[in-house]
Design a protein around this motif. Structure first.
Motif, PDB file in Angstrom:
ATOM      1  N   LEU A 150     -85.052  29.292  49.800  1.00 29.98           N
ATOM      2  CA  LEU A 150     -84.801  28.169  50.710  1.00 29.98           C
ATOM      3  C   LEU A 150     -84.221  28.643  52.035  1.00 29.98           C
ATOM      4  CD1 LEU A 150     -83.351  25.528  48.205  1.00 29.98           C
ATOM      5  CD2 LEU A 150     -85.613  25.526  49.288  1.00 29.98           C
ATOM      6  N   ILE A 151     -83.301  29.601  51.980  1.00 30.11           N
ATOM      7  CA  ILE A 151     -82.722  30.134  53.216  1.00 30.11           C
ATOM      8  C   ILE A 151     -83.791  30.858  54.028  1.00 30.11           C
ATOM      9  CG2 ILE A 151     -81.019  31.742  54.166  1.00 30.11           C
ATOM     10  CD1 ILE A 151     -79.292  31.147  51.685  1.00 30.11           C
ATOM     11  N   GLY A 152     -84.696  31.555  53.339  1.00 29.09           N
ATOM     12  CA  GLY A 152     -85.799  32.195  54.043  1.00 29.09           C
ATOM     13  C   GLY A 152     -86.677  31.181  54.758  1.00 29.09           C
ATOM     14  N   GLY A 153     -86.905  30.037  54.098  1.00 32.82           N
ATOM     15  CA  GLY A 153     -87.662  28.973  54.749  1.00 32.82           C
ATOM     16  C   GLY A 153     -86.931  28.430  55.966  1.00 32.82           C
ATOM     17  N   ALA A 154     -85.600  28.290  55.848  1.00 34.83           N
ATOM     18  CA  ALA A 154     -84.803  27.812  56.982  1.00 34.83           C
ATOM     19  C   ALA A 154     -84.857  28.800  58.141  1.00 34.83           C
ATOM     20  CB  ALA A 154     -83.358  27.590  56.541  1.00 34.83           C
ATOM     21  N   ALA A 155     -84.840  30.103  57.820  1.00 33.51           N
ATOM     22  CA  ALA A 155     -84.941  31.122  58.868  1.00 33.51           C
ATOM     23  C   ALA A 155     -86.281  31.018  59.591  1.00 33.51           C
ATOM     24  CB  ALA A 155     -84.760  32.520  58.265  1.00 33.51           C
ATOM     25  N   ALA A 156     -87.350  30.775  58.827  1.00 39.09           N
ATOM     26  CA  ALA A 156     -88.671  30.634  59.446  1.00 39.09           C
ATOM     27  C   ALA A 156     -88.721  29.409  60.353  1.00 39.09           C
ATOM     28  CB  ALA A 156     -89.743  30.545  58.359  1.00 39.09           C
ATOM     29  N   ALA A 158     -86.231  28.073  61.891  1.00 37.09           N
ATOM     30  CA  ALA A 158     -85.387  28.331  63.049  1.00 37.09           C
ATOM     31  C   ALA A 158     -85.965  29.381  63.986  1.00 37.09           C
ATOM     32  CB  ALA A 158     -84.002  28.781  62.583  1.00 37.09           C
ATOM     33  N   GLY A 159     -87.060  30.018  63.582  1.00 39.30           N
ATOM     34  CA  GLY A 159     -87.706  31.006  64.436  1.00 39.30           C
ATOM     35  C   GLY A 159     -87.156  32.402  64.300  1.00 39.30           C
ATOM     36  N   TYR A 160     -86.469  32.688  63.193  1.00 37.20           N
ATOM     37  CA  TYR A 160     -85.868  34.009  62.992  1.00 37.20           C
ATOM     38  C   TYR A 160     -86.545  34.771  61.850  1.00 37.20           C
ATOM     39  CZ  TYR A 160     -82.237  32.047  65.952  1.00 37.20           C
ATOM     40  OH  TYR A 160     -81.554  31.460  66.984  1.00 37.20           O
ATOM     41  N   PRO A 162     -90.887  35.223  59.939  1.00 36.59           N
ATOM     42  CA  PRO A 162     -92.297  34.896  60.135  1.00 36.59           C
ATOM     43  C   PRO A 162     -92.443  33.420  60.515  1.00 36.59           C
ATOM     44  CG  PRO A 162     -91.870  35.677  57.886  1.00 36.59           C
ATOM     45  CD  PRO A 162     -90.562  35.578  58.576  1.00 36.59           C
ATOM     46  N   GLY A 163     -93.569  33.071  61.073  1.00 27.67           N
ATOM     47  CA  GLY A 163     -93.804  31.663  61.369  1.00 27.67           C
ATOM     48  C   GLY A 163     -93.806  30.826  60.103  1.00 27.67           C
ATOM     49  N   ILE A 164     -93.682  29.526  60.253  1.00 26.08           N
ATOM     50  CA  ILE A 164     -93.608  28.639  59.096  1.00 26.08           C
ATOM     51  C   ILE A 164     -94.858  28.779  58.224  1.00 26.08           C
ATOM     52  CG2 ILE A 164     -93.426  26.237  58.350  1.00 26.08           C
ATOM     53  CD1 ILE A 164     -91.956  25.650  60.958  1.00 26.08           C
ATOM     54  N   THR A 165     -96.034  28.820  58.867  1.00 30.63           N
ATOM     55  CA  THR A 165     -97.280  28.953  58.102  1.00 30.63           C
ATOM     56  C   THR A 165     -97.315  30.273  57.348  1.00 30.63           C
ATOM     57  OG1 THR A 165     -98.461  27.589  59.723  1.00 30.63           O
ATOM     58  CG2 THR A 165     -99.782  28.965  58.258  1.00 30.63           C
ATOM     59  N   GLU A 166     -96.904  31.351  58.030  1.00 30.45           N
ATOM     60  CA  GLU A 166     -96.907  32.656  57.383  1.00 30.45           C
ATOM     61  C   GLU A 166     -95.891  32.718  56.242  1.00 30.45           C
ATOM     62  OE1 GLU A 166     -96.312  35.627  60.332  1.00 30.45           O
ATOM     63  OE2 GLU A 166     -98.431  35.692  60.886  1.00 30.45           O
ATOM     64  N   ALA A 167     -94.739  32.075  56.417  1.00 24.23           N
ATOM     65  CA  ALA A 167     -93.725  32.062  55.360  1.00 24.23           C
ATOM     66  C   ALA A 167     -94.256  31.341  54.126  1.00 24.23           C
ATOM     67  CB  ALA A 167     -92.446  31.402  55.863  1.00 24.23           C
ATOM     68  N   LEU A 168     -94.901  30.202  54.334  1.00 27.29           N
ATOM     69  CA  LEU A 168     -95.462  29.460  53.201  1.00 27.29           C
ATOM     70  C   LEU A 168     -96.567  30.261  52.526  1.00 27.29           C
ATOM     71  CD1 LEU A 168     -95.643  25.849  54.731  1.00 27.29           C
ATOM     72  CD2 LEU A 168     -94.111  26.651  52.924  1.00 27.29           C
ATOM     73  N   LEU A 169     -97.434  30.867  53.344  1.00 25.60           N
ATOM     74  CA  LEU A 169     -98.517  31.669  52.785  1.00 25.60           C
ATOM     75  C   LEU A 169     -97.959  32.869  52.014  1.00 25.60           C
ATOM     76  CD1 LEU A 169    -101.571  32.158  52.551  1.00 25.60           C
ATOM     77  CD2 LEU A 169    -101.465  33.405  54.724  1.00 25.60           C
ATOM     78  N   PRO A 265     -96.418  47.362  60.735  1.00 25.25           N
ATOM     79  CA  PRO A 265     -97.401  46.398  61.249  1.00 25.25           C
ATOM     80  C   PRO A 265     -97.251  45.063  60.509  1.00 25.25           C
ATOM     81  CG  PRO A 265     -98.429  48.515  60.765  1.00 25.25           C
ATOM     82  CD  PRO A 265     -97.045  48.586  60.215  1.00 25.25           C
ATOM     83  N   PHE A 266     -97.252  43.977  61.270  1.00 20.56           N
ATOM     84  CA  PHE A 266     -97.132  42.624  60.736  1.00 20.56           C
ATOM     85  C   PHE A 266     -95.735  42.353  60.156  1.00 20.56           C
ATOM     86  CE2 PHE A 266    -101.520  42.466  61.408  1.00 20.56           C
ATOM     87  CZ  PHE A 266    -102.148  43.509  60.749  1.00 20.56           C
ATOM     88  N   ALA A 267     -94.732  43.188  60.459  1.00 19.08           N
ATOM     89  CA  ALA A 267     -93.374  42.927  59.979  1.00 19.08           C
ATOM     90  C   ALA A 267     -92.845  41.674  60.650  1.00 19.08           C
ATOM     91  CB  ALA A 267     -92.472  44.111  60.284  1.00 19.08           C
ATOM     92  N   PRO A 268     -91.835  41.008  60.025  1.00 17.03           N
ATOM     93  CA  PRO A 268     -91.354  39.756  60.575  1.00 17.03           C
ATOM     94  C   PRO A 268     -90.661  39.908  61.921  1.00 17.03           C
ATOM     95  CG  PRO A 268     -89.979  40.470  58.722  1.00 17.03           C
ATOM     96  CD  PRO A 268     -91.175  41.345  58.750  1.00 17.03           C
ATOM     97  N   PHE A 269     -90.195  41.115  62.272  1.00 11.87           N
ATOM     98  CA  PHE A 269     -89.526  41.318  63.556  1.00 11.87           C
ATOM     99  C   PHE A 269     -90.241  42.410  64.341  1.00 11.87           C
ATOM    100  CE2 PHE A 269     -85.962  40.059  60.689  1.00 11.87           C
ATOM    101  CZ  PHE A 269     -85.855  38.792  61.179  1.00 11.87           C
TER     102      PHE A 269
END
Length: 269
Positions: A150-156, A158-160, A162-169, A265-269
Motif C-alpha cells: 500500500l505504501i508503494g502504491g502511495a509512493a507511485a 505521489a510521483g516518487y 514508477p508511474g501508477i500504471t507501471e506500479a499496478l502492472l 534500465p527501467f529502474a524507478p529512479f
C-alpha cells in the motif's frame, strides 16, 4: 539574491546513519516480538507488544537497563551477553543495527535529501525486517507485506516511484507470476515450493520497482539463493542434501532492495 544555504552532505549523511542505527534497534524489537504478536509463533510468557513491556533478556526475562540499550556500542561492551545472566545476545541484533545505518546511508547517498528518500528508507527497512523474520521463522507476515504494498502504491501516486500504471502492472505481474509458479510446483511435486508470503512480497516488489526490472530481481534472488545453498552444502550444512528447504524470502528481499537502489534500465529512479 540570498537563498537557503544547502546542508553539507557529509553532515546529513552522518546524522542519517545514526538515525538508521536507532531504527535498526527498533527493527530488532519488531523482529523479535512481531511473530508472537501476529500469532505466527508461540513465545510463552515472552513479550509480544512493541512498546510495552520494555526490552528484556530473552533468557532470564530481566529488564535491560537504559545504558545497555545503546545500539552497537552496548553489544560490543557486553560482548554480546546479558549483564545479569550472561546469556548470549545473538549477532542478529548487532547485524540489524548495522544494516539499519547502512540502509539510511545508502538511500541518502543514492537519492539525496528528497521526499522519495523517505519512501526508499521505509521500503528497505520493511525488506530488512521481512528477510530476518523469514530466515528465523519461515514466515513473511501479511502485517508487513500488505502495508508495504500500500505504501508503494502511495509512493507511485505521489510521483516518487514508477508511474501508477507501471506500479499496478508490476504488482499484477510480480504477484501473478509467483502465484502461477507456486501453483504449478504444487501440482507437479505435490508440495509447497513458494509460500503465499513470497507471492505477496513479489507483488509488493512489482509495485515499488515497476514491471521492467522484475526479471533482474528474480535472477539476482535466484543466483544468490543458489550460491547460498551451494556454500552451505560445501561447508557441511547439508542434512537432507540439496533437497532441504531454502527460504526464498531473504534473497527476494535483498534483491528487491538492490534493484530498487541500483541504476538499472527501467529502474524507478
Amino acid at each position: 539574491m540570498s537563498g537557503i544555504t544547502p546542508i553539507n552532505p557529509i553532515l546529513y549523511m552522518s546524522f542519517g546513519t545514526v538515525v538508521g542505527v536507532l531504527l535498526g534497534s527498533f527493527a530488532n524489537v519488531v523482529i523479535s516480538r512481531g511473530p508472537r504478536a501476529w500469532g505466527l509463533t508461540i513465545g510463552g510468557d515472552k513479550p509480544s507488544g512493541f512498546a510495552y513491556p520494555s526490552s528484556q533478556c530473552e533468557h532470564c526475562g530481566e529488564s535491560i537497563r537504559y545504558f545497555d540499550l545503546v545500539p552497537i556500542i552496548s553489544w560490543l561492551i557486553l560482548r554480546g551477553r546479558c549483564r545479569r545472566c550472561g546469556g548470549l545476545i545473538g549477532l542478529r541484533h548487532l547485524g540489524v543495527e548495522i544494516a539499519g545505518g547502512l540502509i539510511v546511508f545508502l538511500c541518502l547517498w543514492q537519492l539525496g535529501m528528497e521526499p522519495r528518500t523517505l519512501f526508499a528508507i521505509v521500503w528497505c527497512f520493511g525488506l530488512l525486517v521481512l528477510a530476518v523474520i523469514d530466515a528465523e521463522t519461515g514466515f513473511l507476515p501479511d502485517a508487513l507485506t500488505l502495508p508495504l504494498a500500500l505504501i508503494g502504491g502511495a509512493a507511485a501516486v505521489a510521483g516518487y516511484g514508477p508511474g501508477i500504471t507501471e506500479a499496478l502492472l508490476g504488482g499484477v505481474l510480480g504477484g501473478g507470476s509467483f502465484f502461477l509458479l507456486a501453483q504449478g510446483y504444487r501440482k507437479l511435486r505435490g508440495e509447497e515450493g513458494l509460500g503465499g508470503g513470497d507471492v505477496k512480497l513479489m507483488a509488493a516488489a512489482g509495485i515499488w520497482c515497476g514491471p521492467w526490472v522484475l526479471p533482474f530481481l528474480v535472477l539476482f534472488a535466484s543466483l544468490t539463493g543458489l550460491l547460498f545453498a551451494g556454500g552451505a552444502y560445501l561447508m557441511g550444512h547439508h542434512q537432507g542434501g540439496l533437497q532441504q528447504e531454502i527460504r526464498f524470502g531473504p534473497f527476494l528481499a535483498g534483491a528487491a532492495a538492490a534493484v530498487y537502489l541500483t541504476p538499472l534500465p527501467f529502474a524507478p529512479f
